[in-house]
Design a protein around this motif. Structure first.
Motif, mmCIF file in Angstrom:
data_model
loop_
_atom_site.group_PDB
_atom_site.id
_atom_site.type_symbol
_atom_site.label_atom_id
_atom_site.label_comp_id
_atom_site.label_asym_id
_atom_site.label_seq_id
_atom_site.Cartn_x
_atom_site.Cartn_y
_atom_site.Cartn_z
ATOM 1 N N MET A 1 49.372 54.407 37.935
ATOM 2 C CA MET A 1 48.755 53.678 36.863
ATOM 3 C C MET A 1 47.609 52.854 37.447
ATOM 4 S SD MET A 1 50.171 50.476 34.606
ATOM 5 C CE MET A 1 50.951 49.784 36.012
ATOM 6 N N ARG A 2 46.487 52.886 36.743
ATOM 7 C CA ARG A 2 45.322 52.108 37.153
ATOM 8 C C ARG A 2 45.068 51.018 36.115
ATOM 9 N NH1 ARG A 2 40.455 53.339 40.079
ATOM 10 N NH2 ARG A 2 41.296 55.408 40.382
ATOM 11 N N PHE A 3 44.789 49.810 36.597
ATOM 12 C CA PHE A 3 44.388 48.725 35.714
ATOM 13 C C PHE A 3 43.373 47.865 36.441
ATOM 14 C CE2 PHE A 3 48.138 47.207 37.926
ATOM 15 C CZ PHE A 3 47.776 45.939 38.336
ATOM 16 N N ARG A 4 42.772 46.968 35.695
ATOM 17 C CA ARG A 4 41.711 46.115 36.225
ATOM 18 C C ARG A 4 42.092 44.657 35.989
ATOM 19 N NH1 ARG A 4 35.753 48.103 35.177
ATOM 20 N NH2 ARG A 4 36.463 49.432 36.862
ATOM 21 N N ILE A 5 41.886 43.828 37.003
ATOM 22 C CA ILE A 5 42.035 42.380 36.890
ATOM 23 C C ILE A 5 40.618 41.804 36.849
ATOM 24 C CG2 ILE A 5 42.814 40.261 38.028
ATOM 25 C CD1 ILE A 5 45.167 41.854 37.176
ATOM 26 N N LEU A 6 40.289 41.079 35.780
ATOM 27 C CA LEU A 6 38.936 40.566 35.592
ATOM 28 C C LEU A 6 38.739 39.213 36.263
ATOM 29 C CD1 LEU A 6 38.428 41.384 31.809
ATOM 30 C CD2 LEU A 6 37.808 42.770 33.794
ATOM 31 N N ALA A 7 37.513 38.987 36.726
ATOM 32 C CA ALA A 7 37.167 37.715 37.365
ATOM 33 C C ALA A 7 36.947 36.615 36.343
ATOM 34 C CB ALA A 7 35.912 37.869 38.222
ATOM 35 N N ASP A 8 36.438 36.943 35.168
ATOM 36 C CA ASP A 8 36.131 35.951 34.133
ATOM 37 C C ASP A 8 35.334 34.775 34.693
ATOM 38 O OD1 ASP A 8 37.281 37.394 32.076
ATOM 39 O OD2 ASP A 8 39.223 36.425 32.259
ATOM 40 N N GLY A 9 34.349 35.095 35.516
ATOM 41 C CA GLY A 9 33.476 34.065 36.072
ATOM 42 C C GLY A 9 34.044 33.343 37.275
ATOM 43 N N ASP A 10 35.224 33.699 37.714
ATOM 44 C CA ASP A 10 35.862 33.039 38.849
ATOM 45 C C ASP A 10 35.918 34.013 40.025
ATOM 46 O OD1 ASP A 10 37.285 31.398 40.544
ATOM 47 O OD2 ASP A 10 38.904 30.981 39.131
ATOM 48 N N GLU A 11 34.732 34.354 40.525
ATOM 49 C CA GLU A 11 34.619 35.337 41.604
ATOM 50 C C GLU A 11 35.373 34.884 42.859
ATOM 51 O OE1 GLU A 11 31.087 37.737 43.992
ATOM 52 O OE2 GLU A 11 30.554 36.306 42.435
ATOM 53 N N GLU A 12 35.329 33.599 43.147
ATOM 54 C CA GLU A 12 36.004 33.068 44.331
ATOM 55 C C GLU A 12 37.514 33.324 44.274
ATOM 56 O OE1 GLU A 12 36.866 28.725 46.294
ATOM 57 O OE2 GLU A 12 34.907 29.042 45.366
ATOM 58 N N SER A 13 38.110 33.103 43.104
ATOM 59 C CA SER A 13 39.548 33.349 42.965
ATOM 60 C C SER A 13 39.870 34.831 43.074
ATOM 61 C CB SER A 13 40.069 32.796 41.636
ATOM 62 O OG SER A 13 40.126 31.402 41.673
ATOM 63 N N LEU A 14 38.974 35.679 42.576
ATOM 64 C CA LEU A 14 39.214 37.115 42.666
ATOM 65 C C LEU A 14 39.187 37.574 44.131
ATOM 66 C CD1 LEU A 14 39.779 39.386 40.633
ATOM 67 C CD2 LEU A 14 37.362 39.965 40.767
ATOM 68 N N VAL A 15 38.240 37.048 44.900
ATOM 69 C CA VAL A 15 38.190 37.354 46.338
ATOM 70 C C VAL A 15 39.462 36.855 47.011
ATOM 71 C CG1 VAL A 15 36.989 36.810 48.506
ATOM 72 C CG2 VAL A 15 35.668 37.397 46.461
ATOM 73 N N ASP A 16 39.911 35.670 46.616
ATOM 74 C CA ASP A 16 41.127 35.105 47.180
ATOM 75 C C ASP A 16 42.342 35.970 46.845
ATOM 76 O OD1 ASP A 16 42.332 32.780 48.623
ATOM 77 O OD2 ASP A 16 43.425 32.593 46.715
ATOM 78 N N LEU A 17 42.422 36.435 45.600
ATOM 79 C CA LEU A 17 43.524 37.321 45.210
ATOM 80 C C LEU A 17 43.494 38.603 46.027
ATOM 81 C CD1 LEU A 17 45.920 38.245 43.495
ATOM 82 C CD2 LEU A 17 44.277 38.958 41.735
ATOM 83 N N GLN A 18 42.321 39.184 46.203
ATOM 84 C CA GLN A 18 42.212 40.408 46.993
ATOM 85 C C GLN A 18 42.710 40.172 48.418
ATOM 86 O OE1 GLN A 18 38.225 41.885 47.670
ATOM 87 N NE2 GLN A 18 38.968 43.970 47.920
ATOM 88 N N SER A 19 42.334 39.057 49.012
ATOM 89 C CA SER A 19 42.795 38.720 50.369
ATOM 90 C C SER A 19 44.306 38.499 50.396
ATOM 91 C CB SER A 19 42.094 37.458 50.870
ATOM 92 O OG SER A 19 40.727 37.684 51.003
ATOM 93 N N TRP A 20 44.813 37.830 49.350
ATOM 94 C CA TRP A 20 46.261 37.570 49.258
ATOM 95 C C TRP A 20 47.027 38.891 49.202
ATOM 96 C CZ3 TRP A 20 48.898 32.811 48.930
ATOM 97 C CH2 TRP A 20 50.250 32.908 48.598
ATOM 98 N N LEU A 21 46.567 39.810 48.358
ATOM 99 C CA LEU A 21 47.237 41.109 48.236
ATOM 100 C C LEU A 21 47.205 41.868 49.559
ATOM 101 C CD1 LEU A 21 45.935 42.252 44.730
ATOM 102 C CD2 LEU A 21 48.241 41.418 45.279
ATOM 103 N N ALA A 22 46.071 41.804 50.266
ATOM 104 C CA ALA A 22 45.946 42.513 51.546
ATOM 105 C C ALA A 22 46.858 41.922 52.614
ATOM 106 C CB ALA A 22 44.495 42.477 52.019
#
Length: 123
Positions: free
Chosen positions: A1-22
């Motif tokens: 299953m593919r889905f998308r998590i949106l930044a909603d203007g919070d690019e910094e948090s999205l980068v942080d989430l990506q790092s957290w997942l990794a």
């Protein structure tokens, strides 16, 4: 299953989430790709595409996301329950806010979305 998590203007948090997942032992093996758009000076991170292949992936993503969100809420100044901008999940034509869901609720949602994908593939 593919889905998308949106930044909603919070690019910094999205980068942080990506790092957290990794960095998360369970979620590190998940397929997570960045989605960029045009910004004023360069590509702007708009979303993460996440692919979950099975129930273990669903559980690993759920636990990692809920833990990350909890840490982010504790770090943010402001009223209790203040959300990051990274709380909307897009799957197909549907967009769902997941910022308020507990781990069990989020896992249930992802399982139902996966079941919908699987049922559509059988037709």
């Amino acid at each position: 299953m593919r889905f998308r998590i949106l930044a909603d203007g919070d690019e910094e948090s999205l980068v942080d989430l990506q790092s957290w997942l990794a960095a998360d032992p369970g979620a590190a093996r998940l397929e997570v790709a960045t989605v960029t758009g045009r910004g004023p000076t360069m590509g702007v991170l708009e979303a993460l595409d996440v692919i979950l292949g099975n129930a273990v992936d669903v559980a690993n993503f759920t636990l990692a996301y809920v833990a990350w969100r909890s840490v982010k809420r504790d770090e943010r100044p402001g009223p209790a329950g203040d959300e990051t901008g990274v709380h909307r999940l897009v799957h197909g034509n549907s967009t769902v806010s997941i910022g308020h869901l507990g781990a069990d609720e989020l896992a249930d949602l992802l399982r139902r979305l996966n079941d919908t994908d699987t049922a559509g593939a059988d037709e």
